[in-house]
Design a protein around this motif. Structure first.
Motif, PDB file in Angstrom:
ATOM      1  N   GLU A  93       0.847  -1.193   0.000  1.00  0.00           N
ATOM      2  CA  GLU A  93       0.000   0.000   0.000  1.00  0.00           C
ATOM      3  C   GLU A  93       0.883   1.243   0.000  1.00  0.00           C
ATOM      4  O   GLU A  93       1.858   1.309   0.749  1.00  0.00           O
ATOM      5  CB  GLU A  93      -0.902   0.000   1.237  1.00  0.00           C
ATOM      6  N   HIS A  94       0.529   2.204  -0.835  1.00  0.00           N
ATOM      7  CA  HIS A  94       1.256   3.479  -0.880  1.00  0.00           C
ATOM      8  C   HIS A  94       0.246   4.609  -0.828  1.00  0.00           C
ATOM      9  O   HIS A  94      -0.685   4.677  -1.632  1.00  0.00           O
ATOM     10  CB  HIS A  94       2.081   3.568  -2.175  1.00  0.00           C
ATOM     11  N   ASN A  95       0.417   5.492   0.155  1.00  0.00           N
ATOM     12  CA  ASN A  95      -0.433   6.671   0.284  1.00  0.00           C
ATOM     13  C   ASN A  95       0.405   7.913   0.034  1.00  0.00           C
ATOM     14  O   ASN A  95       1.003   8.467   0.972  1.00  0.00           O
ATOM     15  CB  ASN A  95      -1.050   6.730   1.688  1.00  0.00           C
ATOM     16  N   LYS A 176      -0.369   2.757  10.360  1.00  0.00           N
ATOM     17  CA  LYS A 176      -0.091   3.179   8.988  1.00  0.00           C
ATOM     18  C   LYS A 176      -0.149   4.689   8.818  1.00  0.00           C
ATOM     19  O   LYS A 176      -0.133   5.196   7.708  1.00  0.00           O
ATOM     20  CB  LYS A 176      -1.089   2.521   8.024  1.00  0.00           C
ATOM     21  N   THR A 204       5.806  -0.601   7.396  1.00  0.00           N
ATOM     22  CA  THR A 204       5.223   0.685   7.022  1.00  0.00           C
ATOM     23  C   THR A 204       6.186   1.778   7.447  1.00  0.00           C
ATOM     24  O   THR A 204       6.581   1.842   8.628  1.00  0.00           O
ATOM     25  CB  THR A 204       3.861   0.907   7.686  1.00  0.00           C
TER      26      THR A 204
END
Length: 441
Positions: A93-95, A176, A204
């Motif tokens: 996951e990349h935010n 996260k 993370t």
């Protein structure tokens, strides 16, 4: 079926893990930390299943990512199972807006940075051998380089972990999001634990923007006046400028990297162009007389760092000469004394030493080459030097045959019983990375 893996139990193992690749190769690696069999899980659940199976059947397990740290710690040549995370890779996951990313532990550091580059972001860590070092290995060893001054370490940048305990239980620590302050900071328990408490599954980490401009200044001191170097470094640290690194190179390493065999300060900056130039101008105004100043910027600076991070020996490289890497931690400006005394020790022990130390962090790395007995003698003398200055010395890289002859972690501390208690509580059957950490944990 308890204990060592036999031909009969290997057949059972392959039948039990029929969907997971199992290899019987590479049992006698020169850096040890091998396995009678190597298992390549592809998912977190497969990691959990392998550990639960090993724990139930009394099989010892070593963990490996890219293999660069194979010569770091470990007093056993091989375990029953080598758990390789080479096939457990990828971005989870990349935010970009929150500037966080979650990745699988077997993903190489360079792969992650290449992915993030399209978003003009990066992980603010600078491990050695980034093309092969995995994020799980970096976190487990708390690896860092000269840019630790500006970036911090894994303990500063990791905000969440998913771990697989030795009995196969999945746990999560941290979160996260960057602003996560609930409860104990359990991340720090696992970071730097050398895989003795569990297998890092997902990491993370908080990100930072890629700097619009970067440069490196090299300030060389021809007269080897260490007090002058110390005074100049103190002036830099006491100023308002914010270098990403303030590293001293000994003459041997400086000659290799810059073609000038003199004590050399490496000062790097990352920011917008105007800010970098402002800080460069400040340095130019305060450098001592008779010093030599050179600079690299942008692509030339990037090329230098790429070469720098790949010049340290690691567990993937087998060479004909014996090499050791020593990590020494002292009060920051005492790094100068460590490098100065290392020169004397190199001459006395008939070895060559290429060394650098952070004048903002006090962390020094020394690469030692020579005959086996001479290297062991040099390590002992360097450790005494570190302890004399109130610091420590850890052998970060050494062939397995030599690790058996020297205490790679140094003497146990008064708090060692706490480490033993935590290990016993989490890994009751002592199956995971046995003898890999301080005091044989």
């Amino acid at each position: 079926m308890k204990g060592l893996i036999t031909d009969e139990s290997l057949t059972e193992l392959k039948a039990y893990f029929k969907d997971i690749q199992i290899s019987e190769e590479d049992q006698h690696h020169p850096f040890g930390n091998s396995g009678r069999v190597t298992i390549f899980p592809k998912t977190e659940q497969e990691i959990s299943t392998v550990l639960a199976y090993a724990n139930t059947n009394g099989h010892s397990v070593f963990i490996m990512g890219g293999g660069t740290k194979r010569g770091f710690g470990g007093m056993l040549e091989k375990a029953d199972i080598l758990l390789s995370l080479a096939q457990y890779t990828g971005i989870v996951e990349h935010n970009p807006g929150d500037m966080t990313i979650t990745v699988k532990a077997g993903t190489s550091f360079q792969e992650i940075q290449t992915y993030l580059a399209r978003y003009k972001q990066k992980i603010p860590l600078d491990p050695y051998n980034p093309k092969h070092a995995t994020i799980g290995g970096i976190v487990s060893a708390n690896d860092s380089g000269p840019k630790r001054l500006g970036y911090g370490s894994a303990r500063d940048n990791v905000i969440g972990l998913r771990m697989v305990y030795p009995d196969g239980t999945l746990i999560r620590s941290g979160g996260k999001v960057v602003k996560n302050v609930a409860g104990y900071d359990m991340n720090k328990l696992f970071i730097g634990a050398m895989g003795t408490l569990g297998v890092v599954s997902q990491v993370t980490v908080k990100l930072r923007p890629i700097a619009k401009y970067e440069s490196i200044l090299f300030v060389s001191f021809p007269e080897r006046n260490v007090e002058e170097i110390r005074a100049f470094a103190a002036k830099v640290l006491d100023s308002m400028i914010e270098p990403i690194s303030l590293e001293i190179l000994n003459p041997s390493l400086a000659g290799k990297l810059t073609n000038i065999n003199q004590y050399t300060l490496l000062i790097s900056f990352e920011d917008v162009k105007s800010s970098v130039h402002y800080q460069e101008d400040f340095i130019k105004k305060i450098i001592p007389d008779k010093t030599t100043l050179r600079s690299l910027s942008q692509n030339a600076a990037k090329s230098f760092w790429d070469h720098f991070y790949h010049q340290q020996p690691n567990g993937l490289i087998n060479v004909t000469t014996t090499e050791a890497v020593l990590k020494i931690g002292v009060v920051n400006l005492d790094a100068i004394k460590i490098l100065q005394e290392a020169e004397l020790i190199a001459d006395a022990c008939h070895v060559s030493i290429e060394a650098h130390g952070g004048l903002g962090t006090g962390i020094c790395y020394l690469t030692i080459q020579g005959a086996t007995e001479d290297i062991l003698s040099a390590i002992q003398h360097l450790r005494k030097s570190a302890v004399k200055h109130g610091g420590y010395a850890v052998v970060k890289h050494l062939p397995f045959s030599l690790r058996k002859e020297i205490n790679v972690w140094g003497e146990k501390t008064a708090a060692h019983f706490l480490f033993e208690g935590i290990k016993q509580k989490i890994d009751t059957n002592i199956i995971l990375n046995k003898n890999r950490y301080v005091g044989g944990i």
